[in-house]
Design a protein around this motif. Structure first.
Motif, short mmCIF file in Angstrom:
data_model
loop_
_atom_site.label_atom_id
_atom_site.label_comp_id
_atom_site.label_asym_id
_atom_site.label_seq_id
_atom_site.Cartn_x
_atom_site.Cartn_y
_atom_site.Cartn_z
N UNK A 32 0.12 133.40 -5.15
CA UNK A 32 0.17 134.87 -5.20
C UNK A 32 -0.69 135.48 -4.11
N UNK A 40 10.32 130.97 -16.36
CA UNK A 40 9.60 130.47 -15.17
C UNK A 40 9.07 129.06 -15.37
N UNK A 41 8.59 128.76 -16.60
CA UNK A 41 7.97 127.45 -16.83
C UNK A 41 8.99 126.31 -16.79
N UNK A 61 10.07 135.46 -12.72
CA UNK A 61 9.17 136.48 -13.27
C UNK A 61 9.89 137.81 -13.46
N UNK A 81 1.37 135.17 -15.05
CA UNK A 81 2.50 134.75 -14.22
C UNK A 81 2.19 133.45 -13.50
N UNK A 82 0.95 133.33 -13.02
CA UNK A 82 0.56 132.09 -12.35
C UNK A 82 0.67 130.93 -13.33
N UNK A 83 0.22 131.16 -14.56
CA UNK A 83 0.26 130.10 -15.57
C UNK A 83 1.70 129.68 -15.86
N UNK A 84 2.60 130.65 -15.93
CA UNK A 84 3.99 130.30 -16.26
C UNK A 84 4.67 129.56 -15.11
N UNK A 85 4.33 129.92 -13.88
CA UNK A 85 4.93 129.15 -12.77
C UNK A 85 4.35 127.74 -12.71
N UNK A 86 3.22 127.53 -13.42
CA UNK A 86 2.63 126.17 -13.47
C UNK A 86 3.14 125.40 -14.69
N UNK A 87 4.17 125.94 -15.35
CA UNK A 87 4.85 125.18 -16.39
C UNK A 87 4.43 125.48 -17.82
N UNK A 88 3.54 126.44 -18.03
CA UNK A 88 3.12 126.75 -19.40
C UNK A 88 3.96 127.88 -19.98
N UNK A 89 4.28 127.78 -21.26
CA UNK A 89 5.06 128.82 -21.94
C UNK A 89 4.20 130.03 -22.26
N UNK A 90 4.81 131.04 -22.88
CA UNK A 90 4.11 132.29 -23.14
C UNK A 90 2.92 132.08 -24.09
N UNK A 128 -0.55 119.39 -17.15
CA UNK A 128 -0.74 119.12 -18.57
C UNK A 128 0.25 118.13 -19.15
N UNK A 154 -4.63 122.52 -14.11
CA UNK A 154 -3.95 123.33 -15.14
C UNK A 154 -2.45 123.00 -15.26
N UNK A 199 -7.61 131.35 -12.10
CA UNK A 199 -8.15 131.73 -13.40
C UNK A 199 -9.67 131.82 -13.30
N UNK A 202 9.06 125.59 -10.11
CA UNK A 202 8.83 126.33 -8.86
C UNK A 202 7.35 126.69 -8.81
N UNK A 254 0.19 130.01 -22.50
CA UNK A 254 -0.47 130.87 -21.50
C UNK A 254 -1.45 131.80 -22.19
#
Lengths: 231, 559
Positions: A87, A78-79, A54, B457-466, A107, A104, A93, A83, B469
């Motif tokens: 938080x 990050x994606x 991040x 940020x949570x979404x990106x750490x879960x593997x989704x791109x910008x 996917x 989520x 969400x 990792x 997200x």
């Protein structure tokens, strides 16, 4: 070494901004649960954000499972790091139910596998009956468990926990600590847990390292010392 | 594959990933938005190096002083007037509880739906010699206002019209500021100095930054105006640009006047910055108790009701009722093919422009949020300058640039029709985009500010791109900000007159230009239906933005 942090330095963008971390180093073996403690403002959360991708480090490198994910030259998004992160305020969400939050990160899987994994995670955190609720309809402790399940669901290589217990009251903390420890042991995940509360770290982690504030004149030479968990 | 080749591919993949973080679709949208605003500026600046038009020496020696005087007089007069109304209303509504307060809190925004030029036509009909009020007074009381109305200078009428229709800019900003003030601040001031000193010693200094920001916004709107100035026969810079362009047929003189007007605008922006920096207060308090209004009864309540009611009447109700009165007189011939054409054209162009603006605004705001670099602030601040450019200036810049671009396109693609871009609606959509980008951008930015970065940020750490997200996480959470921004952009485009007059293709009219042409041909009654279309749709969208604005608050705070 599963996670290697080598001579890592970071300052937020802007002229004359001080180093938040400088020359930081750390090694974590696979399956280890390492707690990072230290006073506020010493860069504990920043360290996790750098590992998650991040933030981009200015110097040094981060290696996860033998792959360089961040260095001065390049930084993996990050994606792409596999990792997971929990938080401080969970980041659930608000427009998705607990089940949708957990699913989520799944996917890439097909519908059936996704449903099975989601059900397994809900069962793991004992929240199956709350699956259709929205985050604002459940308690703080349940939100914390849902956030943990969401981070664990995609089977990350490494789990980062950024003060996940700081918003809970003392009684709930004790209960959640025990649950977290059990979950971590069950999943055998490598984990980095940041907290300013040593009790939290001692209850969950196998080893604790401390980021210490150096003398003011040596602020740029911040170091971390490893300290064995008294437990 | 040899090891060396594999290493090359790996290196290439890594560097691509690095570029993806620094230069991607989102940052490209941000750069493009900046470039679109820059182009008309460059085209105008290029005009400085061309030889002056034949009328320029006469304009410079004999007319320029009058343009300056008239423009400054009307702008400053309107600024002071809206400041008084806007701050007064915000103070009264924020600090006091009275009957009808909730109604006025909504109603006092509605004058924004009335374009000042339509209000000017309505006041002409209302207060003119053959208007409802004068006829009524003559018929029933044998009393004539004719002398009074003819003796009031045109500048004063213009200031009145701007004041009663544009005060919500000041009202909304100061009201928003007061809503989030700690109660302790005002309670302490009351204990130490009494009610009389509260406004003068505490209220005014605190409100200064938000009030001046609102006043400068109104000044920019006045500098941009063409309809009101043209109706009252004022010689402001905007009317002068139109006169040079259409009356004298002298584009070079128009460009020079446009550049001077642009200078005035930048001067106004500098004043805003200086005023804002000079008195900027940060209230340091852990106090969570916000200002709660004090109950009014008896005469004070009647006084406040009268104040709010009169302003609402002058800014919204009177123009609306006058237009309804005219519609009653002219409705038989009102539904013409011209009106239908103008309605569909306006809706089409406004929707397309609003869509492009919201895409560009969302792209820029998201790029600023996620991909910060040294260029982020200059690019986004540059792109938001478009709102300060008066429409007449912008139109000239856009025409200058795209006339050149058309020559270039004709050379490369000879099979395309002549003046491919400058004869189409593209110019109008482009100019709307440059001028109203800021409104969309501010709405989206406010939406992003409310949700912060943690969900993305949570979404990106879960593997989704910008992009994924944004579509799955950010967009549903800021949907009210997106809708509200689109509505505000749509309202402003609907009200806009000078860009429509200068840039619409031949044989097409927008609702605004149709109203202008009716008024210009002394057919004021005919303005009723197109004006009502603008006012009522504006009012509906304004009320919707209020509702949508509350939607995001409850959504995010629900977590």
């Amino acid at each position: 070494m599963f996670l290697e942090i080598d001579d890592l330095s970071f300052a937020y963008p802007g002229k004359g901004r001080p180093w938040v971390l400088e020359g930081c180093g750390l090694g974590v073996e696979a399956g280890e649960r390492v707690g990072v403690s230290g006073p506020s403002g010493q860069g504990k959360s920043t360290l996790l954000r750098l590992i998650a991708g991040l933030e981009r480090p200015q110097k040094g490198r981060i290696v996860i499972d033998g792959k360089v994910v961040a260095s001065a030259e390049h930084c993996l998004a990050p994606e792409a790091r596999q990792v997971g992160m929990v938080f401080q305020d969970y980041g659930l969400f608000p427009h998705m139910t607990v089940a949708q939050n957990i699913a989520y990160g799944l996917w890439r899987q097909n519908k059936k596998a996704r449903r099975e994994r989601m059900a397994a995670m809900l069962e793991l955190i004992r929240m199956t009956e709350f699956s259709a609720r929205y985050p604002y309809e459940i308690s703080g402790g349940q939100q914390q468990r849902a956030a943990l399940a969401r981070a664990l669901a995609p089977n990350p290589k490494l789990l980062l926990l950024d003060e996940p217990l700081s918003n809970l009251d003392a009684a709930l903390k004790t209960e959640i600590r025990a649950e977290m420890r059990a979950l971590m042991e069950q999943s055998r995940l490598t984990c980095l847990f940041v907290s300013h509360d040593l009790d939290d770290l001692q209850a969950v982690c196998t080893r604790i390292v401390q980021i210490r504030d150096p003398a003011p004149e040596a602020k740029s030479q911040k170091t971390e010392k490893n300290q064995e968990n008294p437990d | 594959m040899s090891f060396r080749a594999l290493a090359h591919v790996t290196r290439h993949a890594r560097s691509f990933n690095d570029r993806a973080e620094g230069w991607n679709g989102w940052t490209a949208i941000r750069a493009l938005a900046f470039l679109c605003v820059l182009l008309p500026f460059l085209a105008l600046a290029g005009g400085l190096f061309s030889p002056p038009g034949e009328h320029w020496p006469y304009v410079r020696d004999h007319l320029l002083r009058a343009y300056f005087t008239e423009t400054l007089l009307v702008t400053l007069g309107a600024g002071v007037f809206v400041g008084m109304i806007g701050v007064g209303l915000a103070w009264v509504v924020s600090l006091h509880e009275f009957r009808g307060r909730r109604f006025f809190d909504l109603a006092l925004v509605l004058p924004l739906a009335v374009p000042p030029y339509i209000a000017a036509y309505a006041y002409e009909g209302l207060l003119g010699y053959t208007g409802v009020i004068q006829v009524f007074l003559r018929r029933h009381f044998d009393f004539s206002l004719a002398r009074l109305t003819t003796e009031i200078p045109a500048q004063a009428w213009a200031i009145w019209v701007f004041g009663v229709t544009l005060f919500p800019y000041v009202y909304l900003l100061t009201r928003a500021f007061l809503r989030h003030q700690s109660a302790a601040l005002f309670e302490n001031a009351l204990l130490l100095g009494g009610r009389a000193r509260l406004f003068r010693r505490v209220g005014l200094p605190l409100l200064w930054p938000s009030a001046t920001a609102g006043v400068i916004l109104v000044c920019l709107e006045v500098l941009n105006d063409f309809g009101v100035s043209s109706h009252y026969g004022l010689t402001t810079f905007t009317t002068a640009i139109f006169a040079a362009w259409f009356g004298m047929g002298d584009a070079d003189t128009a460009i020079r006047l446009a550049l001077i007007l642009l200078g005035l605008v930048f001067f106004a922006l500098l004043i805003r910055k200086a005023l804002h920096d000079a008195r900027r207060y940060h209230v340091v308090s852990s106090q969570e108790k916000w200002l709660s209004p004090q109950r009014l009864r008896g005469w004070p309540q009647a006084g406040v009701l009268l104040f709010c009611g009169l302003v609402f009447l002058a800014g919204f109700l009177a123009p609306l009722l006058q237009m309804l009165h005219w519609l009653r007189l002219s409705w038989r011939g009102a539904f013409t093919a011209d009106l239908g054409g103008a309605l569909f054209y306006t809706l089409g162009v406004s929707s397309v422009a609003a869509l492009f603006i919201m895409i560009a605004a969302t792209g820029t705001a998201n790029a600023n949020r996620l991909f910060r670099s040294r260029l982020s602030a200059p690019l986004s601040q540059g792109a938001t300058l478009g709102y300060a450019i008066p429409s007449a200036v912008l139109a000239i810049g856009v025409i200058s640039f795209f006339t050149g671009a058309d020559r270039w396109i004709a050379a490369i693609f000879p099979f395309l029709p002549e003046r491919f871009l400058s004869m189409s609606s593209f110019l109008l959509v482009f100019a709307y985009g440059v001028r109203f980008f800021t409104i969309g951008y501010q709405s989206v930015e406010a939406g992003f500010a409310k949700i912060g970065r943690v969900y993305a940020e949570a979404s990106r750490t879960l593997g989704r791109g910008v992009t994924a997200t944004f579509l799955r996480v950010d967009m549903p959470m800021i949907r009210h900000a997106l809708l509200g921004g689109s509505a505000l952009v749509f309202i402003d485009i609907l009200k806009e007159l000078p860009l429509g007059l200068l840039l619409r293709p031949f044989n097409t009219e927008t609702l605004g230009t149709l109203v202008y042409h009716f008024a210009n041909n002394e057919a004021l009654e005919e303005t009723a239906l197109p004006s009502l279309c603008i006012i009522l749709s504006g009012a509906v969208f304004l009320l919707l933005t209020k509702v949508w604005g509350k939607g995001d608050e409850t959504h995010v705070s629900g977590n």
